[in-house]
Write a protein that holds these residues in place. Structure first.
Motif, PDB file in Angstrom:
ATOM      1  N   GLU A  47       0.723  -1.190  -0.003  1.00  0.00           N
ATOM      2  CA  GLU A  47       0.100   0.136  -0.123  1.00  0.00           C
ATOM      3  C   GLU A  47       0.989   1.133  -0.127  1.00  0.00           C
ATOM      4  O   GLU A  47       0.447   2.203  -0.604  1.00  0.00           O
ATOM      5  CB  GLU A  47      -0.966   0.141   1.354  1.00  0.00           C
ATOM      6  CG  GLU A  47      -2.080  -1.143   1.178  1.00  0.00           C
ATOM      7  CD  GLU A  47      -1.684  -2.196   1.749  1.00  0.00           C
ATOM      8  OE1 GLU A  47      -0.628  -2.557   2.267  1.00  0.00           O
ATOM      9  OE2 GLU A  47      -2.758  -2.834   1.845  1.00  0.00           O
ATOM     10  N   SER A  48       2.028   1.224   1.071  1.00  0.00           N
ATOM     11  CA  SER A  48       2.578   2.454   0.976  1.00  0.00           C
ATOM     12  C   SER A  48       3.330   2.921  -0.247  1.00  0.00           C
ATOM     13  O   SER A  48       3.425   4.004  -0.744  1.00  0.00           O
ATOM     14  CB  SER A  48       3.539   2.581   2.185  1.00  0.00           C
ATOM     15  OG  SER A  48       4.708   1.589   1.864  1.00  0.00           O
ATOM     16  N   ARG A  49       3.934   1.770  -0.971  1.00  0.00           N
ATOM     17  CA  ARG A  49       4.394   1.955  -2.288  1.00  0.00           C
ATOM     18  C   ARG A  49       3.556   2.849  -3.181  1.00  0.00           C
ATOM     19  O   ARG A  49       3.774   3.397  -4.083  1.00  0.00           O
ATOM     20  CB  ARG A  49       5.240   0.575  -3.041  1.00  0.00           C
ATOM     21  CG  ARG A  49       6.034   0.980  -3.957  1.00  0.00           C
ATOM     22  CD  ARG A  49       6.931  -0.075  -4.136  1.00  0.00           C
ATOM     23  NE  ARG A  49       7.495  -0.307  -5.564  1.00  0.00           N
ATOM     24  CZ  ARG A  49       7.740  -1.283  -6.151  1.00  0.00           C
ATOM     25  NH1 ARG A  49       7.647  -2.370  -5.378  1.00  0.00           N
ATOM     26  NH2 ARG A  49       8.056  -1.224  -7.289  1.00  0.00           N
TER      27      ARG A  49
ATOM     28  N   GLU B 242      -5.830  15.075   0.519  1.00  0.00           N
ATOM     29  CA  GLU B 242      -6.333  14.911   1.992  1.00  0.00           C
ATOM     30  C   GLU B 242      -6.573  13.460   2.139  1.00  0.00           C
ATOM     31  O   GLU B 242      -6.236  13.010   3.043  1.00  0.00           O
ATOM     32  CB  GLU B 242      -7.584  15.737   2.029  1.00  0.00           C
ATOM     33  CG  GLU B 242      -7.891  16.130   3.478  1.00  0.00           C
ATOM     34  CD  GLU B 242      -8.990  17.095   3.459  1.00  0.00           C
ATOM     35  OE1 GLU B 242      -8.851  18.458   2.823  1.00  0.00           O
ATOM     36  OE2 GLU B 242      -9.986  16.741   3.700  1.00  0.00           O
ATOM     37  N   ASP B 243      -7.440  12.865   1.481  1.00  0.00           N
ATOM     38  CA  ASP B 243      -7.791  11.520   1.695  1.00  0.00           C
ATOM     39  C   ASP B 243      -6.617  10.435   1.949  1.00  0.00           C
ATOM     40  O   ASP B 243      -6.365   9.484   2.695  1.00  0.00           O
ATOM     41  CB  ASP B 243      -8.736  10.983   0.681  1.00  0.00           C
ATOM     42  CG  ASP B 243      -9.765   9.833   1.233  1.00  0.00           C
ATOM     43  OD1 ASP B 243     -10.022   9.836   2.104  1.00  0.00           O
ATOM     44  OD2 ASP B 243      -9.811   8.704   0.350  1.00  0.00           O
ATOM     45  N   LEU B 244      -5.648  10.621   0.936  1.00  0.00           N
ATOM     46  CA  LEU B 244      -4.472   9.830   0.894  1.00  0.00           C
ATOM     47  C   LEU B 244      -3.378  10.075   2.083  1.00  0.00           C
ATOM     48  O   LEU B 244      -3.045   9.241   2.582  1.00  0.00           O
ATOM     49  CB  LEU B 244      -3.673  10.252  -0.258  1.00  0.00           C
ATOM     50  CG  LEU B 244      -2.316   9.518  -0.680  1.00  0.00           C
ATOM     51  CD1 LEU B 244      -2.760   7.825  -1.206  1.00  0.00           C
ATOM     52  CD2 LEU B 244      -1.456   9.999  -2.000  1.00  0.00           C
ATOM     53  N   GLU B 245      -3.491  11.395   2.612  1.00  0.00           N
ATOM     54  CA  GLU B 245      -2.747  11.484   3.645  1.00  0.00           C
ATOM     55  C   GLU B 245      -3.288  10.790   4.888  1.00  0.00           C
ATOM     56  O   GLU B 245      -2.628  10.327   5.830  1.00  0.00           O
ATOM     57  CB  GLU B 245      -2.575  13.170   3.925  1.00  0.00           C
ATOM     58  CG  GLU B 245      -1.793  13.598   2.986  1.00  0.00           C
ATOM     59  CD  GLU B 245      -0.457  12.746   2.569  1.00  0.00           C
ATOM     60  OE1 GLU B 245       0.146  12.089   3.227  1.00  0.00           O
ATOM     61  OE2 GLU B 245      -0.392  13.119   1.140  1.00  0.00           O
TER      62      GLU B 245
ATOM     63  N   SER C  60      -2.554   7.298   4.686  1.00  0.00           N
ATOM     64  CA  SER C  60      -1.262   6.780   4.927  1.00  0.00           C
ATOM     65  C   SER C  60      -0.979   6.478   6.334  1.00  0.00           C
ATOM     66  O   SER C  60       0.278   6.157   6.647  1.00  0.00           O
ATOM     67  CB  SER C  60      -0.204   7.640   4.019  1.00  0.00           C
ATOM     68  OG  SER C  60      -0.573   8.868   4.295  1.00  0.00           O
ATOM     69  N   LYS C  61      -1.718   7.263   7.181  1.00  0.00           N
ATOM     70  CA  LYS C  61      -1.282   7.369   8.548  1.00  0.00           C
ATOM     71  C   LYS C  61      -1.896   6.214   9.327  1.00  0.00           C
ATOM     72  O   LYS C  61      -1.631   6.090  10.303  1.00  0.00           O
ATOM     73  CB  LYS C  61      -1.797   8.746   9.177  1.00  0.00           C
ATOM     74  CG  LYS C  61      -0.941   9.910   8.551  1.00  0.00           C
ATOM     75  CD  LYS C  61      -1.176  11.141   9.650  1.00  0.00           C
ATOM     76  CE  LYS C  61      -0.755  12.314   9.211  1.00  0.00           C
ATOM     77  NZ  LYS C  61      -1.748  12.868   8.251  1.00  0.00           N
ATOM     78  N   LEU C  62      -2.671   5.466   8.576  1.00  0.00           N
ATOM     79  CA  LEU C  62      -3.455   4.441   9.298  1.00  0.00           C
ATOM     80  C   LEU C  62      -2.598   3.223   9.432  1.00  0.00           C
ATOM     81  O   LEU C  62      -1.757   2.720   8.645  1.00  0.00           O
ATOM     82  CB  LEU C  62      -4.357   3.840   8.638  1.00  0.00           C
ATOM     83  CG  LEU C  62      -5.691   4.874   8.311  1.00  0.00           C
ATOM     84  CD1 LEU C  62      -6.845   4.300   7.254  1.00  0.00           C
ATOM     85  CD2 LEU C  62      -6.433   5.325   9.635  1.00  0.00           C
ATOM     86  N   ALA C  63      -2.659   2.455  10.513  1.00  0.00           N
ATOM     87  CA  ALA C  63      -1.776   1.086  10.834  1.00  0.00           C
ATOM     88  C   ALA C  63      -2.681   0.128  10.056  1.00  0.00           C
ATOM     89  O   ALA C  63      -3.646   0.199   9.656  1.00  0.00           O
ATOM     90  CB  ALA C  63      -2.281   0.774  12.403  1.00  0.00           C
ATOM     91  N   PRO C  64      -1.804  -0.945   9.513  1.00  0.00           N
ATOM     92  CA  PRO C  64      -2.395  -1.846   8.677  1.00  0.00           C
ATOM     93  C   PRO C  64      -3.823  -2.637   9.020  1.00  0.00           C
ATOM     94  O   PRO C  64      -4.629  -2.673   8.112  1.00  0.00           O
ATOM     95  CB  PRO C  64      -1.388  -3.053   8.530  1.00  0.00           C
ATOM     96  CG  PRO C  64      -0.116  -2.330   8.865  1.00  0.00           C
ATOM     97  CD  PRO C  64      -0.409  -1.134   9.826  1.00  0.00           C
ATOM     98  N   SER C  65      -4.006  -2.614  10.104  1.00  0.00           N
ATOM     99  CA  SER C  65      -5.268  -3.145  10.801  1.00  0.00           C
ATOM    100  C   SER C  65      -6.352  -1.981  10.395  1.00  0.00           C
ATOM    101  O   SER C  65      -7.493  -2.511  10.210  1.00  0.00           O
ATOM    102  CB  SER C  65      -5.201  -3.771  12.190  1.00  0.00           C
ATOM    103  OG  SER C  65      -4.619  -2.604  12.957  1.00  0.00           O
ATOM    104  N   GLU C  66      -6.097  -1.001  10.902  1.00  0.00           N
ATOM    105  CA  GLU C  66      -7.147   0.107  10.724  1.00  0.00           C
ATOM    106  C   GLU C  66      -7.460   0.246   9.115  1.00  0.00           C
ATOM    107  O   GLU C  66      -8.500   0.613   8.736  1.00  0.00           O
ATOM    108  CB  GLU C  66      -6.501   1.295  11.213  1.00  0.00           C
ATOM    109  CG  GLU C  66      -6.444   1.361  12.644  1.00  0.00           C
ATOM    110  CD  GLU C  66      -5.812   2.707  13.080  1.00  0.00           C
ATOM    111  OE1 GLU C  66      -6.379   3.405  14.027  1.00  0.00           O
ATOM    112  OE2 GLU C  66      -4.656   3.293  12.348  1.00  0.00           O
ATOM    113  N   ARG C  67      -6.231   0.098   8.234  1.00  0.00           N
ATOM    114  CA  ARG C  67      -6.442   0.213   6.928  1.00  0.00           C
ATOM    115  C   ARG C  67      -7.579  -0.948   6.248  1.00  0.00           C
ATOM    116  O   ARG C  67      -8.387  -0.474   5.673  1.00  0.00           O
ATOM    117  CB  ARG C  67      -5.232  -0.059   6.206  1.00  0.00           C
ATOM    118  CG  ARG C  67      -4.967   0.639   4.850  1.00  0.00           C
ATOM    119  CD  ARG C  67      -3.815   0.273   4.217  1.00  0.00           C
ATOM    120  NE  ARG C  67      -2.589   0.726   5.122  1.00  0.00           N
ATOM    121  CZ  ARG C  67      -1.974   1.739   4.817  1.00  0.00           C
ATOM    122  NH1 ARG C  67      -2.614   2.491   3.709  1.00  0.00           N
ATOM    123  NH2 ARG C  67      -1.170   2.403   5.275  1.00  0.00           N
ATOM    124  N   ALA C  68      -7.557  -2.197   7.023  1.00  0.00           N
ATOM    125  CA  ALA C  68      -8.416  -2.955   6.383  1.00  0.00           C
ATOM    126  C   ALA C  68      -9.777  -2.639   6.843  1.00  0.00           C
ATOM    127  O   ALA C  68     -10.796  -2.825   6.123  1.00  0.00           O
ATOM    128  CB  ALA C  68      -8.139  -4.361   7.196  1.00  0.00           C
TER     129      ALA C  68
END
Ligand SMILES: Nc1nc2c(c(=O)[nH]1)N[C@H]1C(S)=C(S)[C@@H](COP(=O)(O)O)O[C@H]1N2
Ligand SMILES: [Mo]
Length: 279
Positions: A27-29, A62-65, A68-76
């Motif tokens: 994701e971060s890439r 804004e959405d991307l920032e 990108s701050k979310l931890a992987p679990s939150e991202r899911a």
């Protein structure tokens, strides 16, 4: 669309796709690739001094920032159960013709904001269907919630992008009522007699919902709480606030604004604004 705009839209689209289709763990890439393109699109949009476009890119960055701050679990969790409504195939861009993107959220309605009394409130599906369905507020909420991101386009010219609605799909309720084979339309009823007609097929799309939450909060009463319809495919007057029921119809019947000169179908991508255009 001129060449410069086309170039900008292509950058945005490519970046969107990086974000949307990033494979797990990459994701971060994908995000940094997307960011590069958004920033370039932003530069070009600023040069073209198209404010709507600048705003579209800004909202994405804004959405991307935020993501990108979310931890992987939150991202899911961020992705889970979220239906994303994309513009239809005949849309060349994300914002329909003649619309401008707004940051705030205008309030638009006839009449006053109704008072909510849960003990007497119900939602009813009736008319051309096998079962009349009547649900209290908590019964209805128990069918959800799910989240959906969609854009909102008002016929008066403003568009509000990236609304995160919380609620239930309209298909949930329609499936319980079992529309008759000859049912073609739904007259949506709200408090104080406001109505809007919507083709049954549109309410059977996955992106149409009944919402009580918006952008992580309870929906404000002025925006339709305790319950509002959300129909991203059509102009905003069909997204009925303070909604109380669906009446299944075997023939189309115009609602409040459709009688008062607005277009019966209301597809923002075709600019179906006024009834005189119906032809
Ligand atoms: N019950 C009811 N719902 C309504 C309206 C209304 O007058 N009454 N106005 C519609 C119009 S014209 C628009 S653009 C949207 C505006 O929603 P908002 O006030 O949350 O922005 O609500 C729609 N839903
Ligand atoms: Mo509207």
């Amino acid at each position: 669309m001129d060449q410069e705009h086309e170039k900008i839209f292509r950058l945005i689209e490519t970046a969107d796709n990086f974000v949307k289709y990033a494979s797990p763990g990459k994701e971060s890439r994908a995000e940094s690739r997307a960011r590069k393109r958004y920033l370039k699109a932003q530069r070009l949009a600023e040069q073209s001094s198209d404010e709507g476009l600048v705003e579209q890119v800004r909202l994405r960055l804004e959405d991307l920032e935020r993501r990108s701050k979310l931890a992987p679990s939150e991202r899911a969790a961020d992705d889970d159960d979220t239906i994303t409504s994309e513009p239809p195939e005949h849309a060349a861009e994300r914002v329909p013709p003649g619309q401008r993107v707004v940051r705030g959220w205008p309030v638009l309605h006839e009449g006053s904001i109704p008072r909510f009394d849960e003990s007497s409130w119900s939602f009813t599906v009736e008319g051309a269907c096998a079962h009349v369905v009547t649900l209290g507020y908590s019964e209805l909420q128990d069918l959800g919630p799910l989240e959906m991101r969609s854009d909102f386009h008002c016929v008066t010219g403003w568009s509000k992008l990236d609304n995160h609605w919380r609620g239930i799909k309209t298909t949930e309720l329609l499936a319980r009522a079992l529309p008759n084979a000859d049912a073609t339309h739904v007259l949506v009823h709200a408090e104080q007699g406001y109505t809007a007609n919507v083709p049954l097929a549109v309410l059977q799309e996955n992106e149409s919902m009944l919402a009580w939450g918006h952008n992580g909060r309870q929906l404000a009463p002025k925006h339709g709480w305790p319950l509002r319809l959300v129909v991203p495919r059509l102009y905003g007057w069909k997204s009925v606030k303070w909604v109380r029921g669906f009446e299944l119809l075997t023939a189309d019947q115009r609602g409040f604004w459709e009688i008062r000169g607005y277009h019966n179908r209301a597809d923002p991508w075709l600019e179906e604004r006024y009834s005189y255009q119906e032809g």
